[in-house]
Structure formats: structure tokens, C-alpha cells
Design an enzyme around this catalytic site. Structure first.
Site, PDB file in Angstrom:
ATOM      1  N   TRP A  90      57.813  59.558  24.812  1.00 22.76           N
ATOM      2  CA  TRP A  90      57.379  60.885  25.265  1.00 22.76           C
ATOM      3  C   TRP A  90      55.946  60.766  26.021  1.00 22.76           C
ATOM      4  O   TRP A  90      55.341  61.231  25.993  1.00 22.76           O
ATOM      5  CB  TRP A  90      57.829  61.765  24.129  1.00 22.76           C
ATOM      6  CG  TRP A  90      58.715  61.865  23.749  1.00 22.76           C
ATOM      7  CD1 TRP A  90      60.018  62.270  24.168  1.00 22.76           C
ATOM      8  CD2 TRP A  90      59.261  61.613  22.520  1.00 22.76           C
ATOM      9  NE1 TRP A  90      60.473  62.280  23.336  1.00 22.76           N
ATOM     10  CE2 TRP A  90      59.803  61.841  21.726  1.00 22.76           C
ATOM     11  CE3 TRP A  90      58.100  61.530  20.799  1.00 22.76           C
ATOM     12  CZ2 TRP A  90      60.633  61.884  20.652  1.00 22.76           C
ATOM     13  CZ3 TRP A  90      58.538  60.719  19.430  1.00 22.76           C
ATOM     14  CH2 TRP A  90      59.595  61.323  19.787  1.00 22.76           C
ATOM     15  N   HIS A  91      56.400  59.198  26.322  1.00 21.57           N
ATOM     16  CA  HIS A  91      54.795  59.029  27.043  1.00 21.57           C
ATOM     17  C   HIS A  91      54.335  58.944  28.626  1.00 21.57           C
ATOM     18  O   HIS A  91      54.073  58.084  29.846  1.00 21.57           O
ATOM     19  CB  HIS A  91      54.091  57.112  26.683  1.00 21.57           C
ATOM     20  CG  HIS A  91      53.729  57.855  25.271  1.00 21.57           C
ATOM     21  ND1 HIS A  91      53.810  56.599  24.918  1.00 21.57           N
ATOM     22  CD2 HIS A  91      53.631  59.059  24.488  1.00 21.57           C
ATOM     23  CE1 HIS A  91      53.404  56.823  23.848  1.00 21.57           C
ATOM     24  NE2 HIS A  91      53.127  58.135  23.507  1.00 21.57           N
ATOM     25  N   LEU A  92      55.009  60.427  29.141  1.00 19.70           N
ATOM     26  CA  LEU A  92      55.489  60.074  30.668  1.00 19.70           C
ATOM     27  C   LEU A  92      54.061  59.880  31.802  1.00 19.70           C
ATOM     28  O   LEU A  92      53.211  60.776  31.006  1.00 19.70           O
ATOM     29  CB  LEU A  92      56.258  61.525  30.921  1.00 19.70           C
ATOM     30  CG  LEU A  92      57.959  62.023  30.446  1.00 19.70           C
ATOM     31  CD1 LEU A  92      58.418  62.719  30.807  1.00 19.70           C
ATOM     32  CD2 LEU A  92      58.714  61.157  31.277  1.00 19.70           C
TER      33      LEU A  92
END
Length: 514
Positions: free
Chosen positions: A451-453
């Protein structure tokens, strides 16, 4: 100050996430500047946020934008759930609380791409020394004390952590006092995790930066307000349009607007404002103001794979459950680690396609690609503010990523099946031994994300760059972007700490131009 009666400010910061909170707080410290911080989500201080071990309960909740990637043939048609924090503190209010500053090579790359040495590693160390209130072993060169960001390690790591450290040592991986000192200047290593936990509770970036300033009369925090577009007069940003309880409202900025809504919402709002790839905008009836083909391009994320073991006996979950961090290279010739592993003291369920149930009592190596070569993109599905963005992660597009994934899982299996875990684990559950082709299928079926866009409005000087070295949007006056979307390349490790640096630097740049 009541935003319903006074719509005029000097600065408007859109997004009260990790970077936006820093920008708003630093601007508000200038006593003559009126600052509006706008957040689409709400304030929330329930146990899911404050209790470190409850962070998984935030996923899919009202505090999560809960984006979803398009069906991806490289993932056997699966759609990746893409969580992102929504509410005061953004991701820092729902994440695993890991503090990871990025590798030296990351910041040198930022400096090279932007043409500005102020983004280089030596300069960034200055920011970290000012930011941190580090509770561990003193390191005057690399760590700070007395800053707003409390960073500590678990006081008494659980047996799982000690076994992981021992197993890594048996494989020749060096151990360091912290993941954020010398370890992130070379080939990597393993260390007890640095965390944003203070007195047993999560401390979000909102807690560290904005909450202490809520008494300031020049700072207004507006929640439940979705920014729909930037208001432009010609090519100058003069404010924003906001949707509040279904009603459109306008707020005006005399000096600047800063977009800090993350790697999905920031490019989405740029495009809805007429800033982006002209042909794409016209498809949705949006008149192009500035043609910037890079808006929404260059999407990057840390793809992850869960490798899980069953405990012999149930074990306690301390803190966030993440007590060791490992960075390592799949190929010694690489300039920086390309493998990332955060140990989680509970069993993370695999996607249904893996067809293996997690053990009732177990733990997972959440293993990630720290330097993905694949690039995705983000597009509009419509011109409306509530039209969901089209997110195409394009995971595992590049062959280097599949090769690194094989090496990563091989490393994790070697670690987890080490003698160091004798007496602690019963068996390996996922993935188990597989020949090469079957392991490739496992990789495609099991891939998740950290979840590191990032990187969808990148800083740089080429045709796909969206902001310059001062984070100013090309072709638009009075508008900057300050969040993970400006990264030219995703940093090694979790992105919260680099986003704090981005926020600090953005505020400094804004104030320098006043």
C-alpha cells in the site's frame, strides 16, 4: 476560525495525510499566514487507530479509500486491493507504523532527476535530524533528537524477532542497531524495526504536527470535504472547489495551493482541473489548461508476497506485530537493496487463489520488491469528483521483478526454515517447496501490496515530469504537489518517513517564495 463565514486564506493545503499535515503545520508557524487544511475523511481516535496491534481493522473501513486495481493478466486476472488512509493523519493513522527513511541511493536519485542537490542524501539527513526524536542508540550523524517525530524500537522484542535476527546472521546478512542508520547506506541488512509508537500508542503525523497547533488562530482544519478541482484564473491557482455534504463550495488562496492527497487523489484532481494528458482530458469533456502527459503515469508500489509458518504454541503480538526489518540484494551488483521483508507476528491470509488456509496460530514474512521495475498508470473514468479512478498497477510487467520475486521467496524460505526457529515453529504453511513454474504461479496468485502507491506526479526535468525541483506544477503558478506522488522512483522501504521529509521541504520552499 469558521470556514463557513470566511473563505479566504493565504495557503490552502489539500489532504491531511503524512505530507499535508507537515506542510500545514509549518506554514501555520508563520504568524501572519492564514492556513486552511482540507481533509476528505474525518477525525477518529478509536482503538483501531490508537492501539498498534489493531491496525489491520482499518483496512476496508471508513478510514480507507479502498481503491482497487484493474484486473491484471500478470496476476492471473486478479484485482489488487489498494488501501490508502482517509482521515486526519492519512496513512500514518492506519499503517503499520514503520519508520524507514529510504536508502542513500534513493535520495541521490531524487537529486539527479530534479537537478537539485538539496534533494540529495546529505541534505535529507539534515531534515531527518530536525524531524526525529529518536529514542535509540545515539547517532549524531544520522539521527535526530528533540524533533516532533517520536521514533522508538520495541523495548522487549518477542522470541520471533530474536529468531529472525539469528536466522539472518546464519545466512551472512549483517545485523545493525537500526534500519535507519548505516544499514541504509550500503547493501542492506537486518535490524529491530523503528516504529511510530509512543507510550504504547500510535502517534500519527497529525498527532505530531497538527494537533499541537490546533489552538493557533491562523490554522483551520476542515474535515469531510472532498477537493474536486483547483480553481484557476488563466494558469494561476487561486483556490479550490470542495464537495461538502453534497454541496459545492469554494475556498480562495491568496498565495498558494498545495496538493497533498496522495498518489491517487493528487493526480486525479490535477486532471479534473485541466492539468494532465490533453487527449485523455478531452475524452471526458475536460478542457485542457496545461498539457502534462506525465500526470497519472509512472505509478509504482512495493509488491508483496506472504510466506507463512505455523507456531508450535500461540505467541504474543507486541506493538504493531512488526519487530524486524530486512533489506537485501537479489544481486550483489545492484546499487541498493531490492528486497524488503517486514516480519509480522501473526498469519496474514493469502489471496483465495493460493488456496491455502492460514494457520490459527502463525506468523508471516511480508516480503516485498523494494525496487520494482514495473510501472503502472492512473486514469480518469469520468469528469465527476465521485467517479472512481482507473488504476492499472501493471504488476510484474518487467522480467526483473519476477526474477527478484523468486529470489525473495527463496530467501524468506531459507530464513523461516532455519534452525534458529527450532522450538518455535511447527511447519511451513505457505508457499512450501515448489518447482520453478509452480512457484511462478504462486507469485502471480499471492501478490499483494505494501500500500505504498507513489510516483504519479513525479519531480524531474523530462517530458513525463509534473513538478520541478521546488515541487511547482509545470505551467501553473501558485500550485505545488507535496506527497508520495512526486517521487521520481519509489524509495526502498516504507514511505511514511520520506513523505514527512517531502512535507518539510515543501513548506520550506513555499515560505521561501513568500
Amino acid at each position: 476560525m469558521d470556514p463557513r463565514s470566511d473563505h479566504d486564506y493565504d495557503f490552502i493545503v489539500c489532504g491531511a495525510g503524512t505530507s499535508g499535515c507537515v506542510v500545514a503545520a509549518r506554514l501555520a508557524d508563520e504568524s501572519g499566514a492564514r492556513v486552511l487544511l482540507i481533509e476528505a475523511g474525518e477525525d477518529y481516535s478509536g482503538p483501531e487507530v490508537t492501539e498498534p496491534a489493531q491496525w489491520p481493522l482499518n483496512l476496508g473501513s471508513a478510514r480507507d479509500w479502498a481503491f482497487e486495481g484493474q484486473a491484471d493478466p500478470r496476476l492471473n486476472g486478479r484485482r489488487l486491493p489498494l488501501s490508502m488512509g482517509k482521515g486526519l493523519g492519512g496513512g500514518s493513522s492506519i499503517n503499520v507504523m514503520v519508520w524507514s527513511r529510504g536508502h542513500r541511493a534513493d535520495w541521490e536519485h531524487f537529486a539527479a532527476e530534479s537537478g537539485d542537490p538539496a534533494w540529495g542524501y546529505a541534505s535529507v539527513l539534515d531534515y531527518y535530524r530536525r524531524i526525529e526524536n529518536w529514542q535509540g542508540s545515539p547517532d549524531a550523524t544520522r539521527r535526530g533528537s528533540g524533533g516532533p517525530v517520536h521514533v522508538e524500537q520495541p523495548a522487549t522484542p518477542q522470541p520471533l524477532a530474536w529468531a529472525t535476527l539469528e536466522a539472518a546472521g546464519d545466512l551472512g546478512i549483517p545485523r545493525f542497531d537500526s534500519p535507519n542508520g548505516e544499514m541504509m547506506e550500503g547493501a542492506g541488512g537486518i535490524a529491530v524495526t523503528d516504529l511510530r509508537i509512543k507510550q504504547g500508542k500510535r502517534e500519527s503525523v497529525y498527532d505530531a504536527y497538527v494537533r499541537p497547533r490546533l489552538h493557533c488562530p491562523n490554522l483551520t482544519v476542515l474535515t469531510g470535504a472532498l477537493v474536486t478541482r483547483v480553481l484557476l484564473v488563466g494558469t494561476r491557482a487561486v483556490g479550490v472547489e470542495v464537495l461538502i455534504a453534497g454541496e459545492r463550495r469554494r475556498f480562495h488562496a491568496a498565495a498558494e495551493v498545495v496538493l497533498s492527497m496522495g498518489a491517487v487523489q493528487s493526480p486525479k484532481v490535477l486532471m479534473q482541473s485541466g492539468i494532465g494528458p490533453a487527449d485523455e482530458l478531452r475524452k471526458h469533456g475536460i478542457a485542457p489548461v496545461v498539457h502534462l502527459p506525465g500526470v497519472g503515469e509512472n505509478l509504482q508500489d512495493h509488491l508483496a508476497f506472504g510466506c507463512t509458518w505455523e507456531y508450535q504454541q500461540p505467541q504474543a503480538v507486541a506493538g504493531s506485530g512488526c519487530e524486524t526489518t530486512l533489506y537485501w540484494k537479489s544481486d550483489s551488483r545492484l546499487e541498493a537493496p531490492d528486497l524488503l521483508q517486514c516480519q509480522l507476528a501473526f498469519a496474514v491470509p493469502s489471496p483465495p487463489e493460493v488456496a491455502i488456509q492460514p494457520p490459527e496460530h502463525g506468523w508471516t514474512m511480508f516480503a516485498g520488491l523494494a525496487r520494482p521495475a514495473s510501472r503502472g498508470r492512473l486514469r480518469l473514468s469520468g469528469a465527476g469528483p465521485l467517479d472512481a479512478p482507473i488504476i492499472e498497477p501493471n504488476s510484474l510487467t518487467e522480467s526483473e521483478d519476477m526474477a527478484a520475486a523468486h529470489a525473495l521467496i527463496e530467501l524468506c524460505r531459507a530464513l523461516g526454515n532455519s534452525q534458529a526457529f527450532n522450538g518455535l515453529i511447527k511447519r511451513e504453511v505457505v508457499p512450501g517447496p515448489r518447482e520453478h513454474r509452480a512457484m511462478e504461479q504462486f507469485i502471480r496468485n499471492s501478490a499483494m501490496t505494501y500500500w505504498h502507491l507513489s510516483c504519479t506526479a513525479k519531480m524531474g526535468r523530462d517530458a513525463l515530469s509534473v513538478v520541478d525541483h521546488q515541487l511547482r506544477v509545470y505551467g501553473i503558478d501558485g500550485l505545488r504537489v507535496a506527497d508520495a506522488s512526486i517521487m521520481p522512483r519509489i524509495t526502498v522501504g516504507n514511505t511514511m518517513a520520506p513523505c514527512v521529509v517531502i512535507g518539510e521541504r515543501a513548506a520550506e520552499l513555499v515560505l521561501a517564495g513568500v
